[in-house]
Scaffold this active site. Structure first.
Site, PDB file in Angstrom:
ATOM      1  N   TYR A  11      21.859  20.132  17.340  1.00 26.70           N
ATOM      2  CA  TYR A  11      21.569  19.867  18.748  1.00 26.70           C
ATOM      3  C   TYR A  11      22.852  19.680  19.548  1.00 26.70           C
ATOM      4  O   TYR A  11      23.908  19.428  18.976  1.00 26.70           O
ATOM      5  CB  TYR A  11      20.672  18.619  18.922  1.00 26.70           C
ATOM      6  CG  TYR A  11      21.350  17.306  18.594  1.00 26.70           C
ATOM      7  CD1 TYR A  11      22.098  16.620  19.569  1.00 26.70           C
ATOM      8  CD2 TYR A  11      21.253  16.735  17.336  1.00 26.70           C
ATOM      9  CE1 TYR A  11      22.728  15.420  19.266  1.00 26.70           C
ATOM     10  CE2 TYR A  11      21.884  15.550  17.027  1.00 26.70           C
ATOM     11  CZ  TYR A  11      22.619  14.891  17.998  1.00 26.70           C
ATOM     12  OH  TYR A  11      23.256  13.714  17.709  1.00 26.70           O
TER      13      TYR A  11
ATOM     14  N   CYS B  22      27.935  15.376  21.405  1.00 24.24           N
ATOM     15  CA  CYS B  22      27.628  14.592  22.598  1.00 24.24           C
ATOM     16  C   CYS B  22      28.800  14.553  23.575  1.00 24.24           C
ATOM     17  O   CYS B  22      28.808  13.783  24.504  1.00 24.24           O
ATOM     18  CB  CYS B  22      27.181  13.180  22.215  1.00 24.24           C
ATOM     19  SG  CYS B  22      28.458  12.220  21.401  1.00 24.24           S
TER      20      CYS B  22
ATOM     21  N   ARG C 236      24.837  50.202  40.905  1.00 24.14           N
ATOM     22  CA  ARG C 236      25.292  49.195  39.943  1.00 24.14           C
ATOM     23  C   ARG C 236      24.222  48.111  39.867  1.00 24.14           C
ATOM     24  O   ARG C 236      23.393  48.005  40.771  1.00 24.14           O
ATOM     25  CB  ARG C 236      26.624  48.574  40.373  1.00 24.14           C
ATOM     26  CG  ARG C 236      26.573  47.962  41.750  1.00 24.14           C
ATOM     27  CD  ARG C 236      27.915  47.407  42.172  1.00 24.14           C
ATOM     28  NE  ARG C 236      27.900  47.051  43.589  1.00 24.14           N
ATOM     29  CZ  ARG C 236      28.959  46.605  44.248  1.00 24.14           C
ATOM     30  NH1 ARG C 236      30.120  46.497  43.647  1.00 24.14           N
ATOM     31  NH2 ARG C 236      28.863  46.298  45.523  1.00 24.14           N
TER      32      ARG C 236
ATOM     33  N   HIS D 238      30.771  40.589  53.176  1.00 18.11           N
ATOM     34  CA  HIS D 238      31.650  39.971  52.176  1.00 18.11           C
ATOM     35  C   HIS D 238      31.260  38.524  51.908  1.00 18.11           C
ATOM     36  O   HIS D 238      31.110  38.098  50.760  1.00 18.11           O
ATOM     37  CB  HIS D 238      33.101  40.049  52.658  1.00 18.11           C
ATOM     38  CG  HIS D 238      34.067  39.394  51.725  1.00 18.11           C
ATOM     39  ND1 HIS D 238      34.472  38.090  51.875  1.00 18.11           N
ATOM     40  CD2 HIS D 238      34.700  39.867  50.620  1.00 18.11           C
ATOM     41  CE1 HIS D 238      35.313  37.783  50.903  1.00 18.11           C
ATOM     42  NE2 HIS D 238      35.479  38.852  50.133  1.00 18.11           N
TER      43      HIS D 238
ATOM     44  N   MET E 165      39.540  45.089  45.266  1.00 17.31           N
ATOM     45  CA  MET E 165      40.375  46.267  45.125  1.00 17.31           C
ATOM     46  C   MET E 165      40.321  47.097  46.407  1.00 17.31           C
ATOM     47  O   MET E 165      39.447  46.924  47.241  1.00 17.31           O
ATOM     48  CB  MET E 165      39.897  47.098  43.937  1.00 17.31           C
ATOM     49  CG  MET E 165      39.762  46.299  42.648  1.00 17.31           C
ATOM     50  SD  MET E 165      41.333  45.600  42.080  1.00 17.31           S
ATOM     51  CE  MET E 165      42.240  47.099  41.818  1.00 17.31           C
TER      52      MET E 165
ATOM     53  N   SER F 192      27.778  13.055  15.126  1.00 17.49           N
ATOM     54  CA  SER F 192      27.712  13.559  16.491  1.00 17.49           C
ATOM     55  C   SER F 192      29.154  13.822  16.907  1.00 17.49           C
ATOM     56  O   SER F 192      29.981  12.911  16.907  1.00 17.49           O
ATOM     57  CB  SER F 192      27.060  12.524  17.400  1.00 17.49           C
ATOM     58  OG  SER F 192      27.028  13.030  18.710  1.00 17.49           O
TER      59      SER F 192
ATOM     60  N   LYS G 116      32.044  51.633  38.267  1.00 19.49           N
ATOM     61  CA  LYS G 116      31.705  52.609  39.306  1.00 19.49           C
ATOM     62  C   LYS G 116      31.743  54.024  38.739  1.00 19.49           C
ATOM     63  O   LYS G 116      30.796  54.807  38.909  1.00 19.49           O
ATOM     64  CB  LYS G 116      32.682  52.448  40.478  1.00 19.49           C
ATOM     65  CG  LYS G 116      32.298  53.236  41.698  1.00 19.49           C
ATOM     66  CD  LYS G 116      33.255  52.947  42.856  1.00 19.49           C
ATOM     67  CE  LYS G 116      33.040  51.549  43.414  1.00 19.49           C
ATOM     68  NZ  LYS G 116      34.024  51.163  44.434  1.00 19.49           N
TER      69      LYS G 116
ATOM     70  N   GLY H  64      35.412  43.621  46.899  1.00 13.64           N
ATOM     71  CA  GLY H  64      36.436  43.305  47.899  1.00 13.64           C
ATOM     72  C   GLY H  64      37.803  43.052  47.327  1.00 13.64           C
ATOM     73  O   GLY H  64      38.773  42.878  48.053  1.00 13.64           O
TER      74      GLY H  64
ATOM     75  N   ARG I 206      38.891  55.294  45.160  1.00 10.79           N
ATOM     76  CA  ARG I 206      38.389  53.922  45.002  1.00 10.79           C
ATOM     77  C   ARG I 206      38.794  53.378  43.633  1.00 10.79           C
ATOM     78  O   ARG I 206      38.873  54.102  42.657  1.00 10.79           O
ATOM     79  CB  ARG I 206      36.861  53.895  45.060  1.00 10.79           C
ATOM     80  CG  ARG I 206      36.262  54.031  46.432  1.00 10.79           C
ATOM     81  CD  ARG I 206      34.751  53.796  46.321  1.00 10.79           C
ATOM     82  NE  ARG I 206      34.102  53.820  47.619  1.00 10.79           N
ATOM     83  CZ  ARG I 206      33.578  54.915  48.166  1.00 10.79           C
ATOM     84  NH1 ARG I 206      33.637  56.068  47.543  1.00 10.79           N
ATOM     85  NH2 ARG I 206      32.995  54.844  49.358  1.00 10.79           N
TER      86      ARG I 206
END
Lengths: 973, 973
Positions: free
Chosen positions: B878, B858, B365, B483, B109, B791, B28, B107, B98
């Site tokens: 992979y 895997c 933001r 909210h 803080m 694997s 902020k 919500g 703030r």
């Protein structure tokens, strides 16, 4: 390129090999070569190298063509040296063919004697009338041996033929058989061979020889050999050599004999020449233990007679010592044995044969000995200036130390036991068990957890499994050098041999001793150190150590850098371990204290409690006990560090499992069975090994850590106040994440600080961790930033690194060993390749993060020699093992220090290199000599040819011109 | 040394910070500073840096002395810029305080508005008569907020006072309250504060300010914040900043308003400005969702009215858009939002307040958005040339892709369901479940495995646990930015908000909708994409993907280097995975095939068989099934590799456990129950995880390996004959020792060779192994000499490396996370520090031994984004994951490629360095400017002083003399 050399000659004029070439020539071949080089009388022969065995198996049991050439060439050399000819009807050379691997494998490999005999060459043996019987007996012996070993015919067929013959003519003793009888026997043997194999017995000596060579190489892969190698950790890749040697005969009459001797007593280690011999016999007769042998020395003979209640008169006439019987040969033998011991710097086991009063040496090797003898000989030889202390330390194996720790009979218990009879003290130690009469039964009973004594008339290699399984071996026949005696000593198993006082019926499964009849399953006890056979069970105990042992262990303690601690949970164990030389406790398992007496009740109360209050109340009942336990152990170990591990096992281990026990517990706890069953269910884990245990307990139930810390620190404070030094080390188990350690360490340090404040005293202590989870090892650097010591829990580390549950892995681990997937059981000896990497990584990273970190091992590997060597190499500071393994670990640690001593290694390498260079130089010299002599004769031939030729002039002129041309050329340049 | 800078100013004339300083200023604060730098109208203020929060907690909640100085200094700057004075009775500066952490934590803080108000400064607010009510309302709002947040008084006390007052005067609506009412309310608030805290409400503005700063820092460690951080993987060490800013008022009359807007639609991603505002209101009113907000754009407003069945007339008069209501302000706002989006290259979530028609921006933001919106915005912005494809790929989180794969209602099922009502489509996706009315119930029901829909009037941060537990959220009040809506979108949970059509009684646990009454436990279904609320259960399905999605995934496929395979055991799974983009099967578990139909009977026959014959006969019954299975899977995956794992689980898993099942099995098998019980007992394992399973099965029962290989190779041959390409890869599980692999490989290759010979055809195939035992990883070099691929079975590798049984570890793993011992569940996201080392070691050694070795994963970690990043970094080729995670893995792999792109990293580093340099330069410039101006004024002062002083002459002479002295000195030298 020259063909590869597979065959090495040895003979009175020197050998192509020597004692350092054991890997190539096998132990027997190398030593035969060495003896020749030492100018000791050895019948000439040659050794087919072990490489051939490898080639043979690689080529599907075929030989390369050069082998036959090399064998023929060397055969000619033997003929030349011995002045006889192989297959010659007049003056036949007979051969022995023996196996000989890198390490001695008694009875495992097969031997052929008298090879080259047939009905033609037989005549050549007969120099005088009295030789006729000997010749025919030699032939039938050869046929029997060859038929059995090479042609695979069961021995019983030949035995039966002998029995039939004896019955037919009413003959009682083999020696009574006449030449005619023996001829008849040879005929019947021919029939047996034909019947059993469909082939005639080979009469061609060459065919016989190759059959025998095949048999030796073939026997390398027979089951007995494979089992023996597995048992001793020998590699299948070594291969065996084949020794082909001119025969000499100990059975050519009463001026002949054969014997086996040890340069020192192999049972006690006493510095006394000790040997047995048989007059007019072949070597195999001594080893087989069929006839009772006579003593070589007079002193030994007298002692033997006394033990057997034989009068001096009877002894001197019937059982004279070699010293009396052939004094000049005896003196010769003494000179040789002394020369050999001085040369080999070790006690030698020698075989000799006396042919017409001429002494021939057939073998020398480092003699097998009992543990006690090993210790005594090693220490004596240092005192005699023969070897260094380092050598002495390497002469005794950790296994032998283990044997010394083996039980002996408790004196009082033995006193009250009835002595049945006395045999030969063939392998020391005491054993008690139920009688079984064959190897299969011994193994089967063992599998059921039963203790047995294996009773046999005599043992053979087929009995080895049974010998391993039994607590002791008792034989009716055979001397101190019989198969049973030699193998049992090697195994550290007690053995009484040559028990003539017992009438053993192996088939009928009974033993008679006078009126007493023993059956299968009856209990007997045998003392292999005295030869006593006792009725019933006799209690055993561990022996006290003698001065030599103490001296050796002292050298070990000075030599080793690893400290040896013990795993002990009770003051009694701690005391025992201190006696054995433990330098601290490396692992004190606190959970064992939770089971004793009414403590288990409090533990269960804690488990059942619904809340922290309830759990703390239950723990309050335990703390006093724990403090007392710690007090007693710390006191016992005063001045030495004691590592206490916080509670480790999953809590369900403290709950009962059987319905009846659950009912009882419910009554005691005053709750319903349902509550207990619910708790058991709640605590049940699919894989408890990987569940809520170790520090996970102390983290989810910090009050336990607090209680245990308080108990320990309070005990430490109390002792400190009493002026007793204590060094507690608190060990957090199963740490895999540094945060686990930090969490527990905080509780420990805070609790300790509180106690110190309460008691008004401070005690130094360490907080460290076990490294037993792979992740703990991999993140050892993080953990070492907080932990003051690491103790490797190699049991769990092995379980997790390999993924083997110790409780379950037996289902496949032995199959794995059989299939060659595993070399050995990784729970016995640490898996250096896998688990070892984790130990190494953790040690390295731990030291990097905290240079003064204490590093030790408290898994069972801490008592295993190979593992100890590994731990020494990776730089740990101590190993901890069970009290009874402490002396073993002390020696192993010293051996590790020696074997990894760089200076020593360099010296050894230099010596090896020198010896190789010497051999090479000799080879080069011989080759050059050969070449020179060949060149000389070629030149001579050429000279003659040229001189006699018309071309001479032309050649001379040509040569002159060439010479001048070259001269001119030189001038120009 | 200068005091550390903790406070950074921002204001219309520019800021000390900028957008890159999020770590220091919080999101902020950094964006407020940036907007000021962009000359966007922002009320002046200052940010106390996050460093202060860290210092605060390190110093046991104390501030260093320099903070107060820096706050005072900056307060003066605000006063100067805003032309008001803090605490001034005539022209008071009011402040908002703030929190603002590095990442947005909605919500979580606490916020304080109107700080600086008291009964004295209140008068300064009143410029005209109509302001009186606003002023008193502001005071009571401030007292209520401050009392609650700073002084810790429960909100209900203040609510009760309002209710009492309303009842007393018969007031229905807050707006009806008169100045006198508000004054009375203020008095009653004072009483409440005194009663609840024993202290008076602070009237000193400074005291108020420091109380608020304390409260913000204090709230960093409140439970909600900690839970939110844990949920999002944010570090506790970040700390929050405190933003102190001059108040502007959206509630000073009808020419005032406050609103929230998104530069694009956050639900759909459409490129349409989207916002809500309230006339004469403070910002908190919009977010709290108490009043239904109006739309910012005309188009939006019309759409909204249509959705709510509101006539155009009513809409225009009662709910005009800002576009209509204040066109010039709207235009201004549009310019700003466009500027912001262009500047930030991302969709912005902005807050604004209009005070007397002057527009002030209070926040910007990057806007939170639904998964669908994220995809659309990312793709659109690339098309608009705003960002690169790499940026687009990083804009969509793998979690969002997961959301897109979330179920939607099956159309037919939905058609037949009764529509109860319609609310706002607050967070897309479909959810069905039983009604619960509070968070605790939602969590409790979830714990019992029940599906729930959480129904609330509106949600607050306390409801988060319940929102996580429920399948969906339904609220009676609140808009798209309430909210509930914001948090649900963040969670990817479906939400319908502002459902005015429902009469929700949370206490009474009923919902009324006309005649319909729903109770707790009744089933409803909600569609967060449409706002529909449906009666009963509605079937769900996975959505089809749109063009933007395909485009994004296409970019991902081009960008990533990791291939994505799937774990599939059936042709159906294989087909699904191919649709999702799988490039092969990484793990086909053959054991699943053993359970189907009557196959289990044959499996059990095999287990019960006494000998090899019996086992082979049983396997013969299975081979056809296995071949068919393999045929179908290979066919489905034609052209792609299929890794088939040999039988893995311990055999006891195939036997029943319950007595009834055992009885049934005995009947089917035609044997006694005893036989089965004996077998179960024989196969029982203490730790099956570490027991006879994996390749240990195939080694102890080679006939299984043979059967499975035959089935697979036969299927492969058949397909090849049909012209279908197949790439089978046979995988040996649980290899920890190269000899295990060699043993199995031999059987596999020999069997395959036999089949090829029989079929007269050859098929290429690979033989490889899973690396899932730590020892396997540590000896990967040895194994890779034989195995063609690895694997990584990271599930088992995690179990063994950490010593956590997956079946049991839940007993401590969550406690471990709570206690901070573990950061996350290592079974969800790979433990890179520990297990990761093993993967890295194995990959490295495997490649060294066999440069072209195939490496994959895997384990379930193959579908986890953080793990995928790790696998990318260690160079695997992979990952394989469940079919539904394939698209997630595709994006994650692309992000891994981007995030680990060295060129990109260098560019980023350069940009950061440039921006830091810019800031530093600016700082230096400002410091220099300050210093210069200070020096200038000092000089001026000095000059004046000196000129006016008697000392002037003395000084001048002294200076002259000094000057001359120096001159002389220079001359001499």
């Amino acid at each position: 390129m020259a063909a590869k050399k597979f065959v090495y000659f040895f003979g009175p004029q020197g050998s192509e090999g020597n004692a350092t070439m054991k890997n190539t020539l096998g132990g027997k071949g190398a030593n035969l070569a060495e003896m020749c080089n030492m100018e000791i009388p050895v019948p000439a022969g040659f050794t087919i190298a072990t490489d051939m065995c490898t080639v043979y198996y690689k080529n599907e049991r075929n030989y390369p063509p050069e082998l036959a050439e090399q064998v023929d060439e060397n055969l000619k050399k033997i003929e030349a040296v011995m002045g006889k000819k192989f297959g010659d009807p007049q003056n036949p050379l007979l051969l022995s063919v023996r196996s000989g691997a890198r390490a001695s494998m008694p009875g495992m490999m097969d031997t052929i004697l008298n090879l080259g005999l047939n009905e033609t060459t037989l005549n050549g043996l007969i120099k005088k009338e009295s030789d006729t019987r000997f010749a025919w007996d030699s032939l039938r012996r050869f046929m029997q041996m060859y038929g059995n070993v090479v042609m695979g015919i069961k021995g019983e067929h030949f035995e039966q033929a002998i029995t039939n013959l004896k019955n037919k003519y009413g003959i009682k003793n083999d020696l009574e058989m006449t030449v005619e009888n023996l001829k008849e026997l040879v005929e019947s043997y021919k029939v047996i061979v034909k019947e059993q194999t469909g082939k005639d017995f080979p009469t061609d000596p060459k065919e016989q020889l190759w059959g025998a060579i095949d048999a030796v190489f073939g026997s390398w892969m027979n089951e007995r050999a494979i089992v023996y190698r597995k048992m001793n950790g020998f590699s299948d890749d070594w291969g065996t050599a084949v020794n082909v040697q001119a025969m000499v005969f100990g059975n050519m009459g009463d001026d002949c004999a054969t014997g086996v001797a040890f340069t020192r007593n192999p049972a006690t280690g006493e510095h006394i020449f000790f040997g047995e011999y048989l007059i007019n016999a072949q070597g195999e007769d001594v080893v087989a233990g069929i006839r009772t042998p006579q003593q070589v020395t007079l002193e030994g003979s007298k002692k033997w007679a006394a033990e057997h209640n034989i009068s001096e008169e009877e002894r001197a006439s019937k059982y004279p010592s070699l010293e009396e019987y052939m004094p000049e040969v005896y003196e010769n033998l003494c000179n040789i044995y002394k020369k050999l011991e001085l040369h080999y710097h070790d006690m030698q086991d020698i075989e000799f044969t006396i042919e017409n009063r001429k002494l021939w040496m057939l073998q020398t090797r480092n003699g097998k000995r009992t543990a006690a003898a090993a210790v005594k000989i090693a220490v004596d030889m240092v005192n005699e200036g023969l070897i260094e202390t380092d050598d002495a330390l390497l002469r005794v194996t950790p296994d032998q130390i283990d044997q010394l720790l083996h039980p002996q009979f408790v004196k009082e218990s033995k006193k009250s036991a009835k002595l049945i009879t006395k045999g030969l003290p063939a392998s020391p130690g005491a054993g008690t068990g139920q009688i079984v009469f064959n190897a299969e039964d011994a193994a089967a009973w063992r599998a059921q957890g039963l203790d047995t004594i294996l009773v046999r008339l005599e043992t053979s290699p087929e009995d080895i499994t049974g010998m391993v399984a039994a607590n002791g071996i008792l034989t009716g026949r055979g001397g101190m050098t019989s198969h049973a005696a030699v193998v049992a000593r090697g195994m550290g198993k007690c053995c009484v041999s040559g028990c003539g006082g017992l009438n053993i019926d192996v088939e009928g499964k009974t033993i008679k001793a006078g009126d007493l009849v023993l059956k299968e399953g009856d209990w007997i006890s045998i003392d292999g150190s005295t030869g006593e056979v006792l009725l019933g069970k006799v209690a055993t105990e561990t022996p006290q150590f003698n001065d030599e042992f103490e001296k050796l262990m002292n050298w070990a303690d000075n030599r080793r850098t690893l400290k040896i601690r013990t795993n002990a949970d009770t003051p009694r164990d701690a005391a025992q371990a201190r006696k054995f030389g433990a330098q601290g406790i490396g692992l004190c398992r606190t959970e064992h204290m939770f089971f004793e007496g009414d403590r288990i009740k409090a533990v269960r109360e804690m488990i059942l409690a619904d809340d922290l209050e309830g759990r703390k109340a239950a723990l309050a009942k335990l703390i006093g006990h724990q403090r007392d336990d710690f007090y007693a152990i710390l006191k016992e170990m005063q001045g030495l560090p004691v590592t206490v591990r916080l509670l480790d096992p999953p809590l369900h281990e403290f709950l009962p499992s059987e319905p009846q026990q659950i009912k009882e517990m419910a009554e005691i706890m005053g709750c319903t069975e349902e509550i207990i069953n619910d708790k058991i269910k709640a605590l049940h884990e699919i894989n408890p090994m990987l569940g809520l245990r170790g520090c996970r307990l102390g983290i989810t139930r910090p009050e336990i850590t607090e209680m245990q810390t308080r108990a320990l620190i309070e005990a430490a404070c109390e002792l400190t106040k009493e002026g007793i030094k204590v060094f507690p080390e608190i060990m957090v188990p199963l740490v895999g994440n540094v945060n686990e350690f930090k969490y527990q360490e905080k509780i420990i340090r805070e609790t300790a600080a509180k106690v110190f404040e309460e008691k008004g005293i401070n005690v130094e202590f360490l907080v460290g961790t076990m490294i037993e989870v792979p992740r703990g090892a991999l993140t050892a650097d993080e953990i070492a930033e907080h932990a003051e010591f690491f103790s490797f829990g190699t049991n769990d580390l092995t379980q997790m690194c390999l993924g083997y549950s110790r409780d379950d892995a037996n289902k496949f681990i032995y199959q794995y060993i059989d299939k060659g997937i595993l070399e050995k059981n990784p729970f016995r000896s640490i898996d250096q390749t896998g688990v070892g990497q984790l130990v190494e990584i953790a040690a390295k990273r731990g030291k990097k993060a905290r240079p003064n970190i204490k590093l030790g091992v408290c898994g069972e590997h801490g008592g295993d020699p190979a593992s100890i060597d590994f731990f020494h190499r990776v730089g740990l500071q101590y190993v901890s093992c069970s009290p009874y393994r402490v002396p073993i670990a002390r020696l192993s640690a010293a051996q590790a220090a020696i074997n990894n001593d760089v200076v020593r290694q360099i010296k050894q390498t230099a010596e090896d290199a020198y010896s190789k260079a010497e051999t090479t130089a000799k080879d080069v010299y011989n080759t050059a000599k050969d070449a020179y002599s060949k060149a000389e004769s070629s030149l001579k031939n050429l000279k003659e040819t040229v001189e006699n030729s018309e071309l001479k002039k032309t050649v001379e002129e040509g040569a002159k011109k060439l010479f001048n041309d070259i001269k001119d050329k030189f001038k120009k340049d």
